[in-house]
Motif scaffolding. Sequence first.
Motif, PDB file in Angstrom:
ATOM      1  N   PRO A   8     -59.671  -0.383 -35.755  1.00  0.00           N
ATOM      2  CA  PRO A   8     -58.488  -1.021 -36.321  1.00  0.00           C
ATOM      3  C   PRO A   8     -57.532   0.005 -36.934  1.00  0.00           C
ATOM      4  O   PRO A   8     -57.963   0.984 -37.549  1.00  0.00           O
ATOM      5  CB  PRO A   8     -59.055  -1.940 -37.409  1.00  0.00           C
ATOM      6  N   ARG A   9     -56.255  -0.234 -36.741  1.00  0.00           N
ATOM      7  CA  ARG A   9     -55.224   0.630 -37.325  1.00  0.00           C
ATOM      8  C   ARG A   9     -54.804   0.042 -38.668  1.00  0.00           C
ATOM      9  O   ARG A   9     -54.830  -1.169 -38.872  1.00  0.00           O
ATOM     10  CB  ARG A   9     -54.015   0.714 -36.390  1.00  0.00           C
ATOM     11  N   PHE A  10     -54.399   0.896 -39.574  1.00  0.00           N
ATOM     12  CA  PHE A  10     -53.949   0.446 -40.889  1.00  0.00           C
ATOM     13  C   PHE A  10     -52.812  -0.561 -40.749  1.00  0.00           C
ATOM     14  O   PHE A  10     -52.738  -1.538 -41.496  1.00  0.00           O
ATOM     15  CB  PHE A  10     -53.507   1.646 -41.738  1.00  0.00           C
ATOM     16  N   SER A  11     -51.936  -0.357 -39.784  1.00  0.00           N
ATOM     17  CA  SER A  11     -50.785  -1.246 -39.588  1.00  0.00           C
ATOM     18  C   SER A  11     -51.202  -2.654 -39.150  1.00  0.00           C
ATOM     19  O   SER A  11     -50.381  -3.571 -39.170  1.00  0.00           O
ATOM     20  CB  SER A  11     -49.823  -0.661 -38.554  1.00  0.00           C
ATOM     21  N   GLU A  12     -52.465  -2.838 -38.758  1.00  0.00           N
ATOM     22  CA  GLU A  12     -52.937  -4.152 -38.322  1.00  0.00           C
ATOM     23  C   GLU A  12     -53.487  -4.991 -39.474  1.00  0.00           C
ATOM     24  O   GLU A  12     -53.946  -6.106 -39.268  1.00  0.00           O
ATOM     25  CB  GLU A  12     -54.003  -3.981 -37.229  1.00  0.00           C
ATOM     26  N   THR A  13     -53.428  -4.462 -40.686  1.00  0.00           N
ATOM     27  CA  THR A  13     -53.916  -5.211 -41.842  1.00  0.00           C
ATOM     28  C   THR A  13     -52.799  -6.057 -42.441  1.00  0.00           C
ATOM     29  O   THR A  13     -51.613  -5.761 -42.292  1.00  0.00           O
ATOM     30  CB  THR A  13     -54.473  -4.274 -42.933  1.00  0.00           C
ATOM     31  N   ASP A  14     -53.191  -7.127 -43.139  1.00  0.00           N
ATOM     32  CA  ASP A  14     -52.210  -7.959 -43.827  1.00  0.00           C
ATOM     33  C   ASP A  14     -52.257  -7.681 -45.334  1.00  0.00           C
ATOM     34  O   ASP A  14     -53.008  -6.818 -45.790  1.00  0.00           O
ATOM     35  CB  ASP A  14     -52.422  -9.443 -43.497  1.00  0.00           C
ATOM     36  N   VAL A  15     -51.493  -8.410 -46.094  1.00  0.00           N
ATOM     37  CA  VAL A  15     -51.386  -8.180 -47.531  1.00  0.00           C
ATOM     38  C   VAL A  15     -52.720  -8.409 -48.254  1.00  0.00           C
ATOM     39  O   VAL A  15     -52.945  -7.876 -49.331  1.00  0.00           O
ATOM     40  CB  VAL A  15     -50.246  -9.047 -48.131  1.00  0.00           C
ATOM     41  N   LEU A  16     -53.614  -9.186 -47.640  1.00  0.00           N
ATOM     42  CA  LEU A  16     -54.922  -9.448 -48.242  1.00  0.00           C
ATOM     43  C   LEU A  16     -55.953  -8.368 -47.900  1.00  0.00           C
ATOM     44  O   LEU A  16     -57.080  -8.422 -48.366  1.00  0.00           O
ATOM     45  CB  LEU A  16     -55.445 -10.815 -47.798  1.00  0.00           C
ATOM     46  N   GLY A  17     -55.561  -7.412 -47.062  1.00  0.00           N
ATOM     47  CA  GLY A  17     -56.467  -6.340 -46.670  1.00  0.00           C
ATOM     48  C   GLY A  17     -57.322  -6.661 -45.457  1.00  0.00           C
ATOM     49  O   GLY A  17     -58.205  -5.896 -45.094  1.00  0.00           O
ATOM     50  N   HIS A  18     -57.066  -7.814 -44.828  1.00  0.00           N
ATOM     51  CA  HIS A  18     -57.790  -8.207 -43.620  1.00  0.00           C
ATOM     52  C   HIS A  18     -57.016  -7.762 -42.382  1.00  0.00           C
ATOM     53  O   HIS A  18     -55.807  -7.543 -42.444  1.00  0.00           O
ATOM     54  CB  HIS A  18     -57.930  -9.738 -43.530  1.00  0.00           C
ATOM     55  N   LEU A  63     -62.307  -9.502 -40.870  1.00  0.00           N
ATOM     56  CA  LEU A  63     -62.299  -8.188 -40.235  1.00  0.00           C
ATOM     57  C   LEU A  63     -61.489  -7.252 -41.114  1.00  0.00           C
ATOM     58  O   LEU A  63     -60.453  -7.654 -41.661  1.00  0.00           O
ATOM     59  CB  LEU A  63     -61.658  -8.268 -38.840  1.00  0.00           C
ATOM     60  N   PHE A  64     -61.948  -5.996 -41.230  1.00  0.00           N
ATOM     61  CA  PHE A  64     -61.309  -5.061 -42.142  1.00  0.00           C
ATOM     62  C   PHE A  64     -60.982  -3.736 -41.467  1.00  0.00           C
ATOM     63  O   PHE A  64     -61.658  -3.318 -40.523  1.00  0.00           O
ATOM     64  CB  PHE A  64     -62.218  -4.781 -43.354  1.00  0.00           C
ATOM     65  N   TYR A  65     -59.994  -3.073 -41.998  1.00  0.00           N
ATOM     66  CA  TYR A  65     -59.645  -1.709 -41.612  1.00  0.00           C
ATOM     67  C   TYR A  65     -60.789  -0.777 -42.034  1.00  0.00           C
ATOM     68  O   TYR A  65     -61.479  -1.025 -43.016  1.00  0.00           O
ATOM     69  CB  TYR A  65     -58.348  -1.298 -42.332  1.00  0.00           C
ATOM     70  N   GLY A  66     -60.979   0.295 -41.271  1.00  0.00           N
ATOM     71  CA  GLY A  66     -61.968   1.300 -41.650  1.00  0.00           C
ATOM     72  C   GLY A  66     -63.338   1.106 -41.025  1.00  0.00           C
ATOM     73  O   GLY A  66     -64.231   1.929 -41.229  1.00  0.00           O
ATOM     74  N   HIS A  67     -63.519   0.030 -40.277  1.00  0.00           N
ATOM     75  CA  HIS A  67     -64.794  -0.235 -39.614  1.00  0.00           C
ATOM     76  C   HIS A  67     -64.521  -0.629 -38.172  1.00  0.00           C
ATOM     77  O   HIS A  67     -63.682  -1.486 -37.902  1.00  0.00           O
ATOM     78  CB  HIS A  67     -65.562  -1.359 -40.319  1.00  0.00           C
ATOM     79  N   GLU A  68     -65.249  -0.010 -37.259  1.00  0.00           N
ATOM     80  CA  GLU A  68     -65.087  -0.281 -35.837  1.00  0.00           C
ATOM     81  C   GLU A  68     -65.374  -1.751 -35.519  1.00  0.00           C
ATOM     82  O   GLU A  68     -66.210  -2.381 -36.161  1.00  0.00           O
ATOM     83  CB  GLU A  68     -66.046   0.624 -35.064  1.00  0.00           C
TER      84      GLU A  68
END
Length: 132
Positions: A8-18, A63-68
């Motif tokens: 996941p790319r950082f830009s794919e996260t929302d304001v809640l961090g998901h 789903l979160f940033y930083g984990h495959e």
Amino acid sequence: MFTEKISPRFSETDVLGHINNTVLPIWFEAARVPIFKFFTPDLNPHDWKLIIAKVEVSFVGELFYGHEVEIKTSVEHIGSSSFVVRQEAWQQGTCCAVGKTVLVRYDFNNKCSKKLDEDEKTALAAHLFASE
């Protein structure tokens, strides 16, 4: 079953961090490439043979940033001119989303569906979903 790993790319996260809910259909489409190759081996868009009739995504976890993320792709149902692709997004050993896409074998010149041939059905059947 086909599997593909996505970082996941950082830009794919929302304001809640998901991971944003709009991202999963894009990831799922990218992971359908092996299925597309059954119909158009060189992926030439001028020789495309499929259209999408329906897409649905059920979110069953975060789903979160930083984990495959591992996308698992299989075939859930084969009809006469359409089939259902089932996809799951797994992160850290947990299924977080399930997607289903109805694809139709399509004749773009005549603007109508076309029956799946036996070779196409055989290729799809080799990847039928088996519940665990």
